[in-house]
Write an enzyme that holds these catalytic residues in place. Structure first.
Site, PDB file in Angstrom:
ATOM      1  N   LYS A  14      41.195  46.415   2.650  1.00  0.00           N
ATOM      2  CA  LYS A  14      40.029  46.036   3.588  1.00  0.00           C
ATOM      3  C   LYS A  14      39.173  47.171   3.823  1.00  0.00           C
ATOM      4  CE  LYS A  14      41.314  41.154   4.357  1.00  0.00           C
ATOM      5  NZ  LYS A  14      41.493  40.225   5.497  1.00  0.00           N
ATOM      6  N   ARG A  35      50.328  39.819   3.283  1.00  0.00           N
ATOM      7  CA  ARG A  35      49.771  39.421   2.197  1.00  0.00           C
ATOM      8  C   ARG A  35      48.991  40.750   1.409  1.00  0.00           C
ATOM      9  NH1 ARG A  35      44.186  37.915   0.846  1.00  0.00           N
ATOM     10  NH2 ARG A  35      43.902  36.251  -0.544  1.00  0.00           N
TER      11      ARG A  35
END
Length: 371
Positions: free
Chosen positions: A306, A341
Site C-alpha cells: 500500500k 491479506r
C-alpha cells in the site's frame, strides 16, 4: 460529557512464563500481553488513563463510572477470547495462528496488479494455484478496483469478471473469499463456490448485502472506510482520533450485522488501512491493532504494497514494496492479527512460519526457572 472506554494492550511478551503467568493470551493467538492502558474517553478525547496488569485489572475497572463498567468488562473478556476455526467448504482455517489470504485481482486498474489476470483465466488459475501451494489458506477474489479515484463498476460487469476465477479456484478445492460490496456479486460468487464475503464497505453500501450474508450463513469481513455508504470509499476521512473513530465505526457495523441476523462468530473485522486515511492515520492504526481485539472478533490486516510503504521508502513503486509489506505483516502478527491479506504469499508465509517457530520456542525459554 459522554463517556466511552477502551482497553488497549501496550506491552507484549513471547510467553506467559516471562511474567510469571501475569499475562493474557491475546485474541486466542500466539502472542501475550502483560500491560494495558484503560482509557476513559469522550469521543476522541482521552479524559483519564490508568495502567493495569492482569492481576490489577479488576481494581482499575472498579474505578470506572458505572455507565461504562459493563462495556469495560466485556472488552477485557474479549481480549482473551479464542475464536473458533472458519469452516470454508471442505477447508478448516484455524484462527489460533496468523493465516495468509492471497489476493487475486481480476480488474484492469487495481493499484498493484491491475490487468495482469483480467481476461486471462488460465494465468489467474495458475497464480491462485501457486499461492495455495506457497501457503495461502484462502484466495480473495475481487473484480472492482477500490483505489482512490476508481470508477464505479456495474454489478453485471463485476460478476462477469469474478465468476471464472471463482469457478477455477473452486475446481481446485480452494477456500474462496469474494471481495465485493454488491449483494448481487456476493450471491453469484457464493453460488459459484465462494465461501466468504469480504466487504470493503462493512455491508453499508448495498442495502441487501447484510440480508444475503445472513441468509447464506457465511463468514464476512467488515472493513472500515469513511465513505462506505457512498460511491467513494475514501471520502470523509477527517478524524479527531483515527483509532477511536475506526474502533467505534467497526463496533457499529458489527452491531448492525448482528441485528441483521449474521452470527457473531461469522464476523471478522478490518481497520481498512489506506482507505480515507493519511500516512499518520495508517501508522496510528497499525500501532493500535491490539486494541481491536477488545471488539471480540478475529482481525484481518490488508496493508500489502500500500501507499504508506512508498511514502516511507523514497516513493518506492508498488512492485518494490515487498520489504515494507513484510514489515507490516510482522507488525500484524505481533499484534495478534488472525488474517493477513497479501500479494506476496510465499514470502509472507515463510516469514509467518519463522515467526511461529520463534513463538513456539519462546514457550520453553523459561522452563528452567523456579516456580
Amino acid at each position: 460529557m459522554t463517556h466511552a472506554v477502551a482497553i488497549r494492550p501496550i506491552a507484549f511478551v513471547p510467553g506467559p512464563q516471562s511474567e510469571h503467568g501475569n499475562a493474557i493470551r491475546l485474541g486466542g493467538g500466539m502472542g501475550y500481553a502483560s500491560r494495558f492502558a484503560v482509557i476513559l474517553r469522550d469521543g476522541g478525547a482521552v479524559t483519564e488513563r490508568w495502567l493495569a496488569a492482569p492481576d490489577s485489572i479488576a481494581e482499575v475497572l472498579g474505578q470506572l463510572p458505572d455507565a461504562v463498567g459493563a462495556e469495560a468488562e466485556e472488552q477485557w473478556a474479549n481480549l482473551t477470547l479464542a475464536h473458533p476455526p472458519l469452516q470454508l467448504g471442505a477447508r478448516t482455517i484455524r484462527l489460533d495462528q496468523p493465516q495468509v489470504m492471497g489476493i487475486l485481482n481480476v480488474t484492469p486498474d487495481s493499484f498493484s496488479d491491475g490487468g495482469e489476470f483480467l481476461d486471462n483465466p488460465e494465468v489467474a488459475r495458475d497464480h491462485a494455484a501457486a499461492m495455495l501451494e506457497a501457503g495461502a489458506a484462502l484466495i480473495d477474489i475481487g473484480g472492482e478496483s477500490t483505489r482512490p479515484g476508481a470508477e464505479q463498476l456495474w454489478e453485471g460487469d463485476e460478476i462477469t469478471r469474478v465468476l471464472p476465477a471463482v469457478e477455477a479456484c473452486a475446481a481446485m478445492g480452494a477456500a474462496i473469499s469474494i471481495d465485493t460490496r454488491k449483494a448481487a456479486v456476493m450471491e453469484a460468487a457464493l453460488d459459484a463456490g465462494a465461501h466468504m464475503v469480504n466487504d470493503v464497505s462493512g455491508l453499508a453500501y448495498d442495502p441487501r448485502s447484510a440480508e444475503v450474508v445472513a441468509a447464506r450463513g457465511c463468514p464476512v469481513v467488515l472493513m472500515h472506510a469513511p465513505g462506505a455508504a457512498g460511491e467513494d470509499l475514501h471520502d470523509g476521512g477527517d478524524y479527531d482520533n483515527v483509532v477511536f473513530a475506526v474502533f467505534d465505526a467497526l463496533k457499529a457495523r458489527r452491531d448492525a450485522a448482528i441485528a441483521a441476523g449474521i452470527g457473531r462468530a461469522q464476523i471478522l473485522l478490518d481497520p481498512g488501512i489506506g482507505f480515507g486515511k493519511s500516512l499518520a492515520d495508517n501508522l496510528a492504526l497499525i500501532n493500535a491493532l491490539p486494541l481491536f481485539h477488545a471488539l471480540g472478533h478475529p482481525l484481518l490486516l490488508g496493508a500489502s504494497r500500500k501507499r504508506m510503504i512508498g511514502a516511507l521508502s523514497n516513493e518506492a513503486p508498488v512492485e518494490k514494496r515487498l520489504g515494507g509489506s513484510l514489515m507490516l505483516a510482522l507488525a500484524g502478527m505481533n499484534a495478534g492479527v488472525q488474517m493477513l491479506r497479501v500479494h506476496d504469499v510465499a514470502e509472507t508465509a515463510q516469514a509467518r512460519n519463522i515467526w511461529r517457530g520463534l513463538r513456539d520456542a519462546a514457550l520453553t525459554d523459561f522452563a528452567d526457572l523456579p516456580g
